[in-house]
Design a protein around this motif. Structure first.
Motif, mmCIF file in Angstrom:
data_model
loop_
_atom_site.group_PDB
_atom_site.id
_atom_site.type_symbol
_atom_site.label_atom_id
_atom_site.label_comp_id
_atom_site.label_asym_id
_atom_site.label_seq_id
_atom_site.Cartn_x
_atom_site.Cartn_y
_atom_site.Cartn_z
ATOM 1 N N VAL A 124 3.450 -19.676 -4.499
ATOM 2 C CA VAL A 124 3.872 -19.454 -3.111
ATOM 3 C C VAL A 124 3.633 -20.736 -2.322
ATOM 4 C CG1 VAL A 124 3.492 -16.945 -2.972
ATOM 5 C CG2 VAL A 124 1.578 -18.492 -2.527
ATOM 6 N N GLN B 74 2.171 -22.349 1.239
ATOM 7 C CA GLN B 74 1.396 -22.095 2.453
ATOM 8 C C GLN B 74 1.152 -23.430 3.127
ATOM 9 O OE1 GLN B 74 -2.113 -19.095 3.315
ATOM 10 N NE2 GLN B 74 -2.981 -20.960 2.452
ATOM 11 N N TRP C 31 3.398 -12.413 -2.818
ATOM 12 C CA TRP C 31 4.468 -12.585 -1.819
ATOM 13 C C TRP C 31 3.896 -12.345 -0.431
ATOM 14 C CZ3 TRP C 31 3.495 -8.264 -4.554
ATOM 15 C CH2 TRP C 31 3.486 -7.031 -3.894
ATOM 16 N N LYS C 32 4.675 -12.718 0.575
ATOM 17 C CA LYS C 32 4.215 -12.554 1.950
ATOM 18 C C LYS C 32 5.094 -11.537 2.660
ATOM 19 C CE LYS C 32 2.582 -15.969 4.951
ATOM 20 N NZ LYS C 32 2.819 -17.228 5.626
ATOM 21 N N LYS C 33 4.431 -10.671 3.430
ATOM 22 C CA LYS C 33 5.193 -9.734 4.252
ATOM 23 C C LYS C 33 4.478 -9.607 5.582
ATOM 24 C CE LYS C 33 6.748 -4.931 4.392
ATOM 25 N NZ LYS C 33 8.123 -5.107 4.844
ATOM 26 N N ASP D 17 3.409 -11.753 7.647
ATOM 27 C CA ASP D 17 2.271 -12.679 7.738
ATOM 28 C C ASP D 17 1.041 -12.305 6.927
ATOM 29 O OD1 ASP D 17 3.237 -14.822 9.024
ATOM 30 O OD2 ASP D 17 2.899 -13.997 11.036
ATOM 31 N N VAL D 18 1.180 -11.376 6.031
ATOM 32 C CA VAL D 18 0.057 -11.002 5.164
ATOM 33 C C VAL D 18 0.470 -11.284 3.713
ATOM 34 C CG1 VAL D 18 -1.427 -9.088 4.408
ATOM 35 C CG2 VAL D 18 -0.618 -9.176 6.774
ATOM 36 N N TRP D 19 -0.471 -11.773 2.919
ATOM 37 C CA TRP D 19 -0.192 -11.981 1.489
ATOM 38 C C TRP D 19 -0.459 -10.704 0.719
ATOM 39 C CZ3 TRP D 19 2.492 -16.033 0.435
ATOM 40 C CH2 TRP D 19 2.321 -17.225 1.151
ATOM 41 N N TYR D 20 0.420 -10.409 -0.213
ATOM 42 C CA TYR D 20 0.224 -9.280 -1.121
ATOM 43 C C TYR D 20 0.297 -9.797 -2.548
ATOM 44 C CZ TYR D 20 0.775 -6.232 2.864
ATOM 45 O OH TYR D 20 0.581 -5.599 4.058
ATOM 46 N N GLN E 50 -4.358 -7.388 -1.132
ATOM 47 C CA GLN E 50 -3.948 -7.985 0.139
ATOM 48 C C GLN E 50 -4.886 -9.128 0.490
ATOM 49 O OE1 GLN E 50 -4.948 -5.771 3.728
ATOM 50 N NE2 GLN E 50 -2.758 -5.642 4.173
ATOM 51 N N HIS F 138 -5.428 -12.669 3.566
ATOM 52 C CA HIS F 138 -4.914 -13.427 4.717
ATOM 53 C C HIS F 138 -4.925 -14.911 4.444
ATOM 54 C CE1 HIS F 138 -4.425 -9.915 7.251
ATOM 55 N NE2 HIS F 138 -5.514 -9.462 6.639
#
Ligand code: FRU
Length: 483
Positions: free
Chosen positions: A107, A109, A165-167, A169-172, A190, A192
């Motif tokens: 990902v 960031q 993945w991000k949804k 503004d939170v990472w999962y 989850q 941050h």
């Protein structure tokens, strides 16, 4: 970089150099698929469009044509067709990954590229698993942050392959796991900051979920949104054959459903096999800047036949599939060859309204082993259509039984083996032939059969036979080399 890392990298580069000539002299070396420079390739990892390029990492064992302590190889591309080798991304140099930098994802960031992967440790048959983080500013050298998630007590050490993945503004992150009752699971986490992870719960195997006992381990889960639904692609191990389904050693398929992130409830339809052929496993997807959900898989399978691959004397084994665009049509996932594949087209032949009536038929110019063949507007009163590909493989459509079949002479024991799927109607075929592979896209990706095929070198011919009258528009293009 640690001394150990430097040493491992030097050994891996030396192995590539040592084997370069023999690898490149293999007539079965593919022309437009991603392969290991030497050694063994398995899962695609860290598939991402980052900094103006597509990046793809892969599970790689440089020193032998068998599984073992894995590295992450790395290739990049601007068009998903031509791939360039990049410096090796990860070598298993640290205590928490000493037996392999196992599968994971990438990902972005704050502009940097982050890899989340599984550190595999095996001591006297005892397995340990660590989910690890690595970071790169240039996409070439990676700084390891070490483990960011330890094994939760609910699972056995078969706990790996983080896909992030991000949804909102939170990472999962979803991880493939095994419960202590030896059932396969996909687990949701989850974060941050990519470093501190909280377990939200199991996505599958809940009381409301009929899929609780589907296999003993789920590898390489990938969860993503497509057309407002959540699709999970996963590779379960330990699912028994069921009629014409699940005949490979391990399975790969998908669930289509809706994920309630807040209550961690994933309601989904039944598991569907992703590919109908022989070699297809552990796919991974990305979403690109054009908004396309693209999947690539290992065109291999961890099974008893791996060590029989004819490429082994040439010091390499396995490859990846072509990348494919995923489309949701109702609850069915279609896999469509990328538009970009047309870049490779060279000379061709075309027969409009080609006809086959019972007897075996050849079409002049339709031969070769690096090419694309398409049959469009397939119609007629026929009961059966058979296409023989380079002697030892056959695609058959039985219109009466509504059955599509891919047959081949096994490269392990020579006997004919077959894979089937139900197919209501055959409208079109697009067949990508490479020196030692076949990928057959049926009805614009409604079904796909992927397989390695090792034809006799002199056999580059194709023939058609039918029961009854069948007509189609036939096209063939030679494809240029890109690998
Ligand atoms: C799937 C897999 C993954 C693991 C990797 C090791 O093929 O077994 O679960 O991370 O391969 O190479």
């Amino acid at each position: 970089m640690t001394e150990r890392e430097r040493e491992l990298l030097a050994q891996a580069y030396a192995e590539i150099e040592k084997n370069r000539d023999i690898v490149e002299n293999d007539p079965y070396r593919l022309h437009y698929h991603i392969m290991p420079p030497t050694g063994l390739i398995n899962d695609p990892n860290g598939f991402i469009e980052w900094n103006g390029k597509y990046h793809l990492f892969y599970q790689w064992q440089p020193f032998k044509t068998a599984h073992g302590t894995k590295f992450w190889g790395h290739v990049s591309s601007t068009d998903l067709v031509h791939w360039e080798h990049e410096p090796i991304a990860l070598a298993p140099s640290e205590w928490y990954e000493q037996d392999g930098c196992y599968s994971g994802s990438a990902v972005e960031q704050d502009g940097n590229l982050f890899l989340l992967y599984t550190g595999n440790v095996k001591e006297d048959d005892e397995r340990e698993t660590y989910q690890c983080l690595a970071e790169s500013a240039d996409g070439k050298t990676f700084k390891k942050h070490g483990p960011v998630l330890h094994l939760p007590e609910e699972y056995t050490a078969h706990f790996r392959d983080p896909k992030v993945w991000k949804k909102d503004d939170v990472w999962y992150m979803v991880i493939g796991a095994q419960t202590k009752k030896l059932e396969g699971r996909a687990v949701l986490f989850q974060s941050h900051d990519l470093k501190n992870w909280t377990r939200l719960g199991d996505l599958t195997g809940t009381n409301t979920d009929h899929i609780g006992e589907f296999g003993y381990m789920w590898e390489c889960p990938d969860l993503f949104e497509l057309d407002g639904r959540e699709v999970m692609v996963v590779s379960p191990q330990g699912v028994a054959p069921d009629g014409m389904l699940y005949h490979n050693e391990h399975q790969c398929g998908y669930l289509v459903g809706d994920l309630d992130y807040e209550n961690v409830k994933y309601r989904h339809e039944a598991f569907v096999e992703m590919d109908r052929g022989f070699e297809f496993y552990a796919p991974q997807t990305l979403v690109d800047k054009k908004g396309r959900r693209i999947m690539i898989a290992w065109m291999g399978m961890p099974d008893q036949y791996e060590q029989k691959h004819p490429t082994i004397p040439f010091k390499w084994i396995h490859s990846l599939t072509l990348p494919r665009e995923l489309k949701l049509v109702g609850n069915k996932l279609y896999q469509v060859p990328l538009e970009e594949m047309k870049i490779l087209r060279g000379d061709g032949v075309r027969y409009s309204g080609a006809e086959v009536v019972n007897e075996e038929k050849h079409f002049a110019g339709l031969d070769g082993d690096v090419m694309e063949i398409s049959l469009d507007h397939i119609h007629g009163t026929y009961e059966m259509l058979e296409i023989t590909l380079r002697g030892n493989a056959r695609f058959i459509y039985n219109k009466e039984k509504k059955l599509a079949t891919l047959e081949r002479a096994s490269f392990a024991h020579g006997q004919t083996e077959a894979r089937h799927c139900y197919l209501e109607k055959l409208d079109s075929l697009r067949i990508f032939v490479d020196t030692s592979s076949l990928e057959i896209f049926v009805n614009e990706g409604q079904e796909v059969f992927s397989a390695r095929q090792f034809p006799y070198p002199e056999n580059k011919g194709y023939s058609f036979a039918s029961k009854g009258y069948v007509s189609f528009d036939l096209n063939k293009w030679d494809l240029n080399k890109s690998a």
